[in-house]
Design an enzyme around this catalytic site. Structure first.
Site, PDB file in Angstrom:
ATOM      1  N   LYS A 105      15.744 -28.323 -16.347  1.00 49.32           N
ATOM      2  CA  LYS A 105      15.444 -28.974 -15.065  1.00 49.32           C
ATOM      3  C   LYS A 105      16.611 -29.888 -14.637  1.00 49.32           C
ATOM      4  O   LYS A 105      17.630 -29.955 -15.318  1.00 49.32           O
ATOM      5  CB  LYS A 105      14.131 -29.751 -15.208  1.00 49.32           C
ATOM      6  CG  LYS A 105      12.927 -28.858 -15.586  1.00 49.32           C
ATOM      7  CD  LYS A 105      12.704 -27.710 -14.615  1.00 49.32           C
ATOM      8  CE  LYS A 105      11.312 -27.115 -14.647  1.00 49.32           C
ATOM      9  NZ  LYS A 105      11.065 -26.165 -15.745  1.00 49.32           N
TER      10      LYS A 105
HETATM   11  C1  LIG Z   1       9.489 -25.737 -16.068  1.00 50.32           C
HETATM   12  C2  LIG Z   1       8.160 -25.581 -15.427  1.00 50.32           C
HETATM   13  C3  LIG Z   1       6.972 -25.904 -16.095  1.00 50.32           C
HETATM   14  C4  LIG Z   1       6.923 -26.261 -17.544  1.00 50.32           C
HETATM   15  O1  LIG Z   1       7.640 -27.398 -17.875  1.00 50.32           O
HETATM   16  P1  LIG Z   1       7.729 -27.845 -19.424  1.00 50.32           P
HETATM   17  O2  LIG Z   1       8.229 -29.251 -19.319  1.00 50.32           O
HETATM   18  O3  LIG Z   1       8.672 -26.928 -20.104  1.00 50.32           O
HETATM   19  O4  LIG Z   1       6.360 -27.792 -19.994  1.00 50.32           O
HETATM   20  C5  LIG Z   1       5.789 -25.798 -15.403  1.00 50.32           C
HETATM   21  N1  LIG Z   1       5.746 -25.399 -14.120  1.00 50.32           N
HETATM   22  C6  LIG Z   1       6.863 -25.057 -13.448  1.00 50.32           C
HETATM   23  C7  LIG Z   1       6.758 -24.626 -12.020  1.00 50.32           C
HETATM   24  C8  LIG Z   1       8.108 -25.130 -14.075  1.00 50.32           C
HETATM   25  O5  LIG Z   1       9.210 -24.781 -13.404  1.00 50.32           O
END
Ligand SMILES: *Cc1c(COP(=O)(O)O)cnc(C)c1O
Length: 380
Positions: A186
């Site tokens: 992210k």
């Molecule tokens: C990355 C992501 C998640 C999961 O995030 P984590 O921190 O890895 O649990 C959930 N929803 C969306 C839309 C994402 O892009």
């Protein structure tokens, strides 16, 4: 001539003070959760996202699970969400025994389609989970009207949307609860990590209890009760201080990370305008009411075959450009646990034609090479 360097899809940013803060946390001998750095992250998030409360979690997955607990999803309940999302959005619903109801996305933004929500509502519908895909906020005005008319909760999967806005309001402050990710892929990262934002004050007290294994530890620490005990269901959702220390440094650098990403996003967007005009691809659409955070740059190729060809050609150049999402309604667990009331024509179509390009804060001149290779493969 040597082979050119590989261009990865992602490289997590380091903004400077991460090691310093971790070392300070070690010095404090305060390693479990809810210490100095956790509280500093909470304060940053609450101030910057303009929400009354924020709680760090191990992941966005955990934040989504907390949200599902807090709004009391129960067996037989239905929750409307896009099929074009990551599995965690749906798992949180299924883990409470409720049914994810998959609906289609808008062809412009690839965000949940408000008209499709309305058509999927039944007497069992309890909530809508919106996903702000690519850091571009969902159509919140239309969704709020539908939610109010039918008495539904709105939960934001804002995993990709830290510092994105809708009509000037931050993502994470647009529904009852917001779920963020600080996963290494992210914008702002702590390896694994996440946060829950709470905009409905009625949910705040219980959020602390669910976060702390179902205990009233917070009231105990505040001197409001004289015993610390089990009062509700909950789990261990809080990360340790080392992760929070790393994250605080990242949050303090968040504006800079977003500015860097937007530079790359804008470079791609300008470079591919001519190819779009010729009908060779389609670029992302950002509605005027949305301020985005440069999380992701994608191209939509005219056909699935052309997408697969470009992906393979870039891979041969050493450039990592992945697709996005096997739609959940077509995945084995989605078919087993979910319901899909109508065909999802847009979801099926765009997921077969979408390609994501490398985008990270210090991509530097590699962006020019990606642009040059995409153009060359598409005959420019
Ligand atoms: C990355 C992501 C998640 C999961 O995030 P984590 O921190 O890895 O649990 C959930 N929803 C969306 C839309 C994402 O892009």
């Amino acid at each position: 001539m040597g082979a050119p360097e590989r261009v990865p899809f992602n490289r997590p940013p380091l903004v400077g003070r991460e090691a310093e803060y971790i070392s300070d946390a070690l010095g404090r001998r305060e390693l479990s959760g809810d210490g100095h750095y956790t509280r500093a992250c909470h304060a940053w998030l609450a101030r910057r996202l303009r929400v009354p409360e924020a709680l760090l979690t191990h992941s966005c997955t955990a934040a989504l699970e907390m949200a599902a607990l807090l709004v009391n999803f129960a067996p037989g309940d239905e929750v409307i969400l896009p099929s074009f999302t990551f599995v965690s959005t749906a798992n949180a619903v299924v883990l409470r025994g409720a049914v994810p109801v998959f609906v289609d996305v808008s062809p412009e933004t690839l965000n949940i389609d408000a008209a499709a929500i309305e058509a999927a509502i039944t007497p069992r519908t309890r909530a809508i989970i919106v996903v702000h895909y690519a850091g571009v906020c969902a159509d919140m005005d239309a969704i709020d009207v539908i939610a109010a008319r039918h008495g539904l909760r709105v939960i934001e999967d804002a995993a990709q949307a830290l510092l994105s806005t809708y009509r000037g309001r931050p993502a994470g402050a647009l529904g009852a609860l917001g779920c963020f990710s600080f996963h290494a892929t992210k914008n702002v990262v702590s390896g694994e990590g996440g946060a829950l934002t709470i905009t409905d004050p009625a949910l705040a007290e219980r959020a602390h209890i669910v976060w702390e294994k179902g205990t009233n530890r917070r009231q105990f620490l505040a001197g409001m009760v004289d015993k610390y005990t089990w009062v509700d269901i909950g789990s261990s959702f809080l990360p340790g201080e080392l992760m929070a220390a790393f994250l605080l440094a990242q949050l303090e650098g968040a504006e800079g990370i977003v500015a860097e990403r937007l530079k790359t996003w804008n470079a791609y967007h300008a470079a591919f305008q001519a190819l779009e005009r010729e009908g060779r691809l389609r670029r992302p659409v950002v509605p005027p009411e949305c301020g985005h955070n440069g999380h992701l740059y994608y191209l939509l190729l005219p056909t699935a075959a052309e997408r697969d060809r470009l992906m393979a050609a870039l891979r041969a150049d050493g450039i990592q450009a992945p697709f996005h999402y096997i739609p959940l309604h077509s995945a084995p667990a989605g078919m087993k646990y979910g319901r899909t009331p109508a065909p999802l024509a847009v979801t099926d179509d765009v997921s077969a034609r979408l390609l994501r390009l490398p985008l990270f804060a210090d991509i530097g001149r590699d962006v020019d090479r990606v642009i040059e290779r995409v153009r060359a493969h598409l005959g420019h």
